[in-house]
Design an enzyme around this catalytic site. Structure first.
Site, short mmCIF file in Angstrom:
data_model
loop_
_atom_site.label_atom_id
_atom_site.label_comp_id
_atom_site.label_asym_id
_atom_site.label_seq_id
_atom_site.Cartn_x
_atom_site.Cartn_y
_atom_site.Cartn_z
CE LYS A 247 -1.60 -3.03 -5.35
NZ LYS A 247 -0.18 -3.65 -4.66
CG ASP A 252 -1.05 -2.93 1.34
OD1 ASP A 252 -1.12 -3.72 1.44
OD2 ASP A 252 0.00 -3.72 -0.11
CE LYS A 259 2.72 -2.73 2.89
NZ LYS A 259 3.50 -3.36 1.82
CG ASP A 270 -0.79 -0.14 -3.68
OD1 ASP A 270 0.39 -0.77 -4.07
OD2 ASP A 270 -0.99 -1.66 -3.07
CG ASP A 329 1.92 -7.10 1.90
OD1 ASP A 329 0.96 -5.67 2.19
OD2 ASP A 329 2.85 -6.27 2.56
CD GLU A 331 -2.64 -5.15 -1.79
OE1 GLU A 331 -1.75 -5.91 -1.46
OE2 GLU A 331 -2.24 -4.06 -2.50
NE ARG A 333 0.51 -11.35 -5.81
CZ ARG A 333 1.62 -11.29 -5.38
NH1 ARG A 333 2.44 -12.55 -5.43
NH2 ARG A 333 2.78 -10.26 -5.20
N1 BES Z 1 1.82 -2.21 -2.36
C1 BES Z 1 2.86 -3.56 -2.49
C2 BES Z 1 4.17 -3.50 -3.44
C3 BES Z 1 4.92 -1.65 -2.54
C4 BES Z 1 6.18 -1.96 -2.13
C5 BES Z 1 4.56 -0.90 -3.70
C6 BES Z 1 7.06 -1.32 -1.99
C7 BES Z 1 5.23 0.26 -3.78
C8 BES Z 1 7.13 0.11 -2.63
C9 BES Z 1 2.61 -4.72 -3.07
O1 BES Z 1 0.89 -4.86 -2.49
C10 BES Z 1 3.15 -6.12 -0.85
O2 BES Z 1 3.13 -5.51 -0.46
N2 BES Z 1 4.00 -6.98 -1.90
C11 BES Z 1 4.55 -7.56 -1.18
C12 BES Z 1 4.62 -8.59 -2.15
C13 BES Z 1 4.67 -9.88 -1.04
C14 BES Z 1 3.88 -10.23 0.02
C15 BES Z 1 5.11 -11.05 -2.27
C16 BES Z 1 5.66 -7.32 -1.35
O3 BES Z 1 6.38 -6.95 -2.39
O4 BES Z 1 7.14 -7.53 -0.57
ZN ZN Z 2 0.34 -3.26 -2.66
ZN ZN Z 3 0.81 -5.01 -0.39
#
Ligand code: BES
Ligand code: ZN
Ligand code: ZN
Length: 481
Positions: A247, A252, A259, A270, A329, A331, A333
């Site tokens: 990824k 992000d 966020k 990220d 968020d 994104e 996947r």
């Molecule tokens: N990049 C984040 C995941 C992340 C969070 C990595 C904290 C490192 C530290 C990812 O893109 C994300 O925001 N995921 C969301 C998914 C949700 C919206 C289903 C999450 O984990 O809150």
């Molecule tokens: Zn992310």
């Molecule tokens: Zn995200």
């Protein structure tokens, strides 16, 4: 631009005549009885004896009798010895010990000995391009070829150099490493370490119909890139490649599902999965492991403007799957899905994707390990063993079909988030939809980037996953797989 920030040169010698006279001695003691052969004064030998009593590894610095550093390893434990190696580097740097000679490592098992050397190299990493005051200086450590062959010194250096490369990419701020700059640096790494790099630009990405990558990129002024790394040695023991997918979200923001509350800070990390893929490619290629490996990195940031992806949008992925966006968020996947579809053409023996994918995975593992899912238990078990060998440990996520059902949408083939539970598992299930081969998913959201140092890892980018996959690949070449 410098990519690797290791500040240690390991020099092999075959006779002490070939070592500098003013080098500090570093004596490694792993058994109390070894004290007898050193003519130590009573206060030092008392100190060392008490370290053994407490079973707490320690480094004693003393310059009496022209001695230097006494490294006391009380247990034959690989991770403990890795940490001891890190501490030794810090001790040498603190004393400005620019050249030193290592002795006494042979009483350790090969595993502990190698871990110690890894630690010494890992401890020498510093990310300092934007600092006026740089701390680490390049140290030279002489190692007898009776303790380590010259080749093993080179191989360990190349491996940890891969870790350093990954750390550096993760540590770079987003204004110094957007998708285009990342591609340039991947190409540089390819030249330097010996793998081929092809960068697909936006027109090609459009032609391929990578709707996931294009969708996430929609709100950005920087175009996406799709990076293809190939290492195919003539003597490869595998016919079908191992494909690594990472990824590469260079920042992000969350998109319109922005966020909040400090969660945006550290999101330069990220692209940790992508950085890990490059680090593995560099280590495997530089050490010329006989294994055919391909790395795929979709890269973009996740930003907003008037054109950015909206919640409720429906996009069409490279393989034709339609996806209803329910959270911009989620994104990672989306861009990984297209890379997983792209991987099908290789008829891979295995695809391993690596991603800082979910906060839910980080909540499970903390900084201590990696969350894993996949469709082939045998291969996951093999990778788990590599995790134990390297202390980059894996924990398997529940992966029941019910998690997949949570991704059902009324208007599209899938939606991009599940319910309130099992966020790491539903993210994995989303990815699985785009695979038709043996596949392992690694969610490294917990350990890829640390606010505070933990175990063998410094704060900032850790390079987690590089030693793991290197060990996995190396074992495969040894097993003739
Ligand atoms: N990049 C984040 C995941 C992340 C969070 C990595 C904290 C490192 C530290 C990812 O893109 C994300 O925001 N995921 C969301 C998914 C949700 C919206 C289903 C999450 O984990 O809150
Ligand atoms: Zn992310
Ligand atoms: Zn995200």
């Amino acid at each position: 631009m410098k990519n690797s920030y290791l500040n240690l040169e390991l020099i092999s010698y075959n006779s002490t005549n070939n070592t500098p006279k003013d080098a500090a001695k570093v004596v490694f003691i792993s058994e109390e009885k070894q004290l007898e052969k050193h003519n130590l004064n009573s206060s030092l030998s008392k100190k060392i004896t008490s370290v053994f009593k407490n079973e707490k590894d320690e480094i004693i610095t003393t310059f009496e009798n022209s001695q230097g550093f006494w490294v006391i390893a009380t247990t034959d434990d690989a991770e403990k010895n890795r940490k001891l190696g890190i501490s030794l580097y810090k001790a040498l740097a603190k004393e400005n010990s620019e050249t030193s000679i290592l002795e006494g490592l042979n009483s350790l098992s090969d595993k502990s000995k190698n871990s110690f050397l890894e630690g010494l190299l890992m401890g020498s990493y510093e990310f300092n391009p934007y600092l006026k005051k740089k701390e680490n200086k390049e140290l030279k450590v002489y190692v007898s070829n009776e303790e380590f062959s010259e080749t093993s010194l080179t191989q360990a250096t190349n491996l940890i150099n891969g870790v350093a490369l990954t750390r550096t990419f993760v540590n770079e701020p987003p204004n110094k490493l957007d998708s285009v700059m990342f591609s340039e640096r991947i190409a540089e790494a390819g030249k330097k370490y010996g793998f081929d790099v092809e960068v697909l630009q936006k027109d090609k990405i459009v032609e391929l119909g990578m709707g996931g990558l294009l969708g996430v990129n929609q709100g950005s002024e920087v175009p996406p890139t799709f990076n293809i790394m190939t290492y195919k040695p003539k003597n490869a023991s595998n016919k079908q490649p191992l494909v690594l997918v990472g990824k590469g979200v260079t920042f992000d923001t969350g998109g319109y599902s922005l966020k909040t509350g400090g969660h945006m800070s550290t999101m330069k990390s990220d692209m940790g999965g992508a950085a890990t893929v490059v680090g593995i490619m560099a280590a495997v290629a530089k050490n010329e492991l006989p294994y055919y490996v391909i790395g795929l990195v979709p890269a973009t940031d996740n930003k907003i403007d008037g054109k950015a992806l909206l919640v409720d949008d429906v996009i069409t992925m490279m393989d034709g799957t339609t996806v209803e966006i329910q959270n911009t968020d989620a994104e990672g996947r989306l861009i990984l899905a297209d890379a997983l579809s792209y991987a099908k053409q290789y008829k891979p023996e295995l695809v391993v994707d690596m991603a800082t994918l979910t906060g839910a995975a980080a909540a499970i593992t903390g900084p201590f390990g990696i969350a894993m899912a996949g469709n082939k238990q045998e291969k996951m078990d093999e990778l788990k063993q590599a995790g134990e060998n390297t202390y980059e440990r894996l924990i398997q996520l529940p992966f029941w079909k019910e998690f997949e059902e949570l991704l059902k949408s009324d208007v599209a083939d899938l939606k991009n988030i599940g319910g309130p539970v099992g966020g790491a598992s539903t993210a994995g299930k989303f990815l699985e939809h785009f695979t038709d081969y043996d596949w392992i998913h690694l969610d490294i959201a917990g350990p890829a980037f640390l606010k505070d140092a933990q175990g063998s890892n410094p704060s900032g980018g850790t390079g987690v996953g590089v030693r793991l996959l290197y060990d996995f690949i190396k074992t495969r070449t040894e097993g003739g797989k």
